[in-house]
Write a protein that holds these residues in place. Structure first.
Motif, PDB file in Angstrom:
ATOM      1  N   GLY A 216       4.108   1.859   2.154  1.00 16.80           N
ATOM      2  CA  GLY A 216       3.863   0.886   3.198  1.00 16.80           C
ATOM      3  C   GLY A 216       5.149   0.170   3.571  1.00 16.80           C
ATOM      4  O   GLY A 216       6.113   0.153   2.802  1.00 16.80           O
TER       5      GLY A 216
ATOM      6  N   GLU B 187       0.248   5.749   0.609  1.00 14.50           N
ATOM      7  CA  GLU B 187      -0.679   6.811   1.012  1.00 14.50           C
ATOM      8  C   GLU B 187      -0.253   8.116   0.367  1.00 14.50           C
ATOM      9  O   GLU B 187       0.943   8.424   0.296  1.00 14.50           O
ATOM     10  CB  GLU B 187      -0.690   6.995   2.534  1.00 14.50           C
TER      11      GLU B 187
ATOM     12  N   GLY C 273      -3.391  11.609   2.589  1.00  9.84           N
ATOM     13  CA  GLY C 273      -4.185  10.955   3.620  1.00  9.84           C
ATOM     14  C   GLY C 273      -5.045   9.804   3.140  1.00  9.84           C
ATOM     15  O   GLY C 273      -5.797   9.224   3.908  1.00  9.84           O
ATOM     16  N   GLU C 274      -4.941   9.448   1.864  1.00  9.88           N
ATOM     17  CA  GLU C 274      -5.729   8.355   1.295  1.00  9.88           C
ATOM     18  C   GLU C 274      -4.819   7.157   1.036  1.00  9.88           C
ATOM     19  O   GLU C 274      -3.724   7.305   0.493  1.00  9.88           O
ATOM     20  CB  GLU C 274      -6.359   8.826  -0.018  1.00  9.88           C
ATOM     21  N   ARG C 275      -5.271   5.972   1.429  1.00  7.72           N
ATOM     22  CA  ARG C 275      -4.487   4.753   1.244  1.00  7.72           C
ATOM     23  C   ARG C 275      -4.989   3.993   0.021  1.00  7.72           C
ATOM     24  O   ARG C 275      -6.188   3.834  -0.167  1.00  7.72           O
ATOM     25  CB  ARG C 275      -4.568   3.861   2.473  1.00  7.72           C
ATOM     26  N   TYR C 276      -4.029   3.509  -0.764  1.00  3.30           N
ATOM     27  CA  TYR C 276      -4.323   2.708  -1.951  1.00  3.30           C
ATOM     28  C   TYR C 276      -3.548   1.400  -1.888  1.00  3.30           C
ATOM     29  O   TYR C 276      -2.350   1.410  -1.580  1.00  3.30           O
ATOM     30  CB  TYR C 276      -3.905   3.448  -3.236  1.00  3.30           C
TER      31      TYR C 276
ATOM     32  N   TRP D 259       0.832  -1.196   0.000  1.00  3.18           N
ATOM     33  CA  TRP D 259       0.000   0.000   0.000  1.00  3.18           C
ATOM     34  C   TRP D 259       0.863   1.242   0.000  1.00  3.18           C
ATOM     35  O   TRP D 259       2.034   1.211   0.375  1.00  3.18           O
ATOM     36  CB  TRP D 259      -0.976   0.013   1.181  1.00  3.18           C
TER      37      TRP D 259
ATOM     38  N   ASP E  25      -9.955   1.834  -4.954  1.00  2.00           N
ATOM     39  CA  ASP E  25      -8.894   2.026  -3.955  1.00  2.00           C
ATOM     40  C   ASP E  25      -7.595   1.325  -4.354  1.00  2.00           C
ATOM     41  O   ASP E  25      -6.778   1.008  -3.510  1.00  2.00           O
ATOM     42  CB  ASP E  25      -9.356   1.540  -2.591  1.00  2.00           C
TER      43      ASP E  25
ATOM     44  N   ARG F 151       3.701   8.227   0.800  1.00  2.00           N
ATOM     45  CA  ARG F 151       4.170   7.372   1.895  1.00  2.00           C
ATOM     46  C   ARG F 151       4.066   5.923   1.442  1.00  2.00           C
ATOM     47  O   ARG F 151       3.006   5.491   0.988  1.00  2.00           O
ATOM     48  CB  ARG F 151       3.316   7.612   3.131  1.00  2.00           C
TER      49      ARG F 151
END
Length: 155
Positions: free
Chosen positions: A148, A33, A36-39, A31, A63, A146
């Motif tokens: 993971g 980010e 502020g949104e995680r994919y 993942w 997503d 960001r």
């Protein structure tokens, strides 16, 4: 989005009653980010995976995305050859700062005649998301990506 990479090895292992983790570009567990949104992302970190990208896909879940990792920051350009999904192409530098955006890039079925979409500055990481995501998030150059903990690019 199904993950077929390494499927024969996984199937063979499961028939033997063992579990073997499948490495590479699978979306499972990877993942990123941004804003502020995680994919959940598939990782394309070798020449073959980067060349294939999201070709021949009919859909990309809301997503989900694909993260391309290159060995060094350089001017980059992507094209949509055999890509059926409109995308936002987001270019990030070595420090994971957004340096260029190509929004709402249309699909292309013109083979080698498809146009290219360049980065404005050198980029090492490229994130492809569904078209419209960059606008929805209000992304601006300088925003930070960001990664993971399971995405470990080579230094």
């Amino acid at each position: 989005m199904p993950c077929f990479r390494g499927f024969p090895a996984l199937l063979g292992a499961s028939l033997l009653g063992a579990f073997v983790p499948v490495a590479g570009g699978c979306a499972r567990g990877h993942w990123v980010e941004v804003a502020g949104e995680r994919y959940t992302v598939e990782v394309a970190d070798d020449d073959e995976e980067r060349a294939r990208g999201l070709m021949f896909r009919d859909a990309l879940e809301q997503d989900r995305g694909m993260l391309f990792i290159h060995d060094r920051a350089e001017p980059r350009w992507f094209w949509m050859k055999n890509t059926r999904i409109p995308l936002d192409i987001l270019y990030f530098d070595e420090s994971l700062r957004l340096v260029s955006q190509q929004r709402n890039v249309p699909p292309c079925s013109s083979g080698n005649l498809c146009p290219t979409y360049p980065s404005e500055l050198p980029a090492r990481f490229v994130l492809e998301l569904n078209a419209g995501e960059a606008a929805r998030l209000g992304l601006e150059d300088g925003d930070v990506l960001r990664l993971g903990p399971d995405i470990q690019p080579a230094p």
